[in-house]
Write a protein that holds these residues in place. Structure first.
Motif, PDB file in Angstrom:
ATOM      1  N   LYS A   1     -37.179   4.212  42.819  1.00 34.58           N
ATOM      2  CA  LYS A   1     -36.184   5.089  42.552  1.00 34.58           C
ATOM      3  C   LYS A   1     -35.592   5.479  44.176  1.00 34.58           C
ATOM      4  N   LEU A   2     -36.608   5.782  45.139  1.00 31.85           N
ATOM      5  CA  LEU A   2     -36.259   5.998  46.519  1.00 31.85           C
ATOM      6  C   LEU A   2     -35.563   4.882  46.926  1.00 31.85           C
ATOM      7  N   ASN A   3     -35.381   3.665  46.612  1.00 30.39           N
ATOM      8  CA  ASN A   3     -34.925   2.701  47.104  1.00 30.39           C
ATOM      9  C   ASN A   3     -33.647   2.216  46.375  1.00 30.39           C
ATOM     10  N   GLY A   4     -33.183   2.811  45.670  1.00 28.35           N
ATOM     11  CA  GLY A   4     -31.800   2.727  44.808  1.00 28.35           C
ATOM     12  C   GLY A   4     -32.227   1.904  43.394  1.00 28.35           C
ATOM     13  N   GLY A   5     -33.385   1.914  42.768  1.00 23.67           N
ATOM     14  CA  GLY A   5     -33.780   1.187  41.644  1.00 23.67           C
ATOM     15  C   GLY A   5     -33.451   1.800  40.321  1.00 23.67           C
TER      16      GLY A   5
END
Length: 255
Positions: free
Chosen positions: A99-103
């Motif tokens: 999530k932190l990497n835009g997933g």
């Protein structure tokens, strides 16, 4: 959107200041000030609601095609899918880093697949290589890897280093490989910040695109920082010609 919110706040307080100044008694001024603060709060809530609605319309189409794109690449026989750190998030089921990497959109798309299809994708990703070698038409040995590496120690590096390492970027090309024609192609680090990792003080413009060659031409970063540049790069490994594709769609809509 931040410009709109700040402009709206400025307009509310500007008009509110004028109305308070025109009010008669101190009690009226206090009441007018209270109304201004409440109105400003309501206005921000309305703007935030529209922002949330906009994000829903952006995320929904992304979620519908994220897993589809992964499957298309995995199922195309003439494509070698080299594993990156984002694929490792899927394998490790690491939702926090994912999530932190835009997933978010990919997570939603994977959750929409049935158990059999999710397992098939997972097995295919587990079997992807961490690096791949290729000898081009001129006999040049080329290595492709997500994060990149130093030539003399690739076989001793851990999976985590091949997926995440950036320390090699700041190191000079080894003297014992000075006359070697080997080339290492990698991504992971957006080219716009490569100068900083190499030790230069400059930072390239967000829209800067193209292959980033360094280490006397032995290494090349092809990560275009698509989130800010809207660009993708294809590099011909035989001729080293570059083919840059720039989308006119805002980066928030690009997977």
């Amino acid at each position: 959107m931040s410009i709109i919110m700040n402009g709206l706040s400025l307009a509310v307080y500007w008009i509110g200041a004028y109305l308070i100044n025109e009010a008669g008694s101190p009690d009226e001024k206090i009441m007018m000030f209270s109304d201004m603060v409440v109105f400003s709060s309501y206005a921000m809530q309305v703007v935030m609601s529209f922002m949330m609605l906009t994000m829903i319309f952006i995320i929904l189409p992304r979620a519908s095609v994220s897993a589809k794109r992964i499957k298309e690449v995995l199922d195309t026989p003439n494509i070698t899918y080299i594993r990156g750190n984002h694929e490792q998030f899927i394998i490790d089921n690491d939702y926090r880093l994912w999530k932190l990497n835009g997933g978010d959109s990919t997570i939603e798309a994977m959750q929409q697949e049935d158990d059999i299809e999710r397992r098939r994708i997972l097995v295919a990703l587990i079997n992807t290589p961490l690096y791949e070698s290729y000898i081009n038409k001129d006999g040049i040995e080329i290595y492709l890897c997500h994060a990149g590496f130093d030539p003399e120690i690739i076989r001793y590096w851990s999976d985590e280093e091949l997926l995440w390492n950036r320390y090699h970027i700041s190191r000079a090309w080894p003297q014992e490989y000075k006359d070697d024609t080997m080339k290492i192609i990698h991504g992971h680090t957006p080219r716009q910040v490569m100068d900083q990792f190499i030790g230069r003080k400059d930072r390239r413009p967000k829209g800067d695109t193209g292959a980033y060659w360094y280490c006397d031409g032995h290494k090349c970063c092809i990560d275009q920082g698509s989130a800010v540049s809207n660009a993708a790069l294809l590099l011909d490994l035989d001729t080293f010609e570059e083919y840059i594709f720039v989308s006119s769609v805002p980066s928030t809509l690009i997977l």
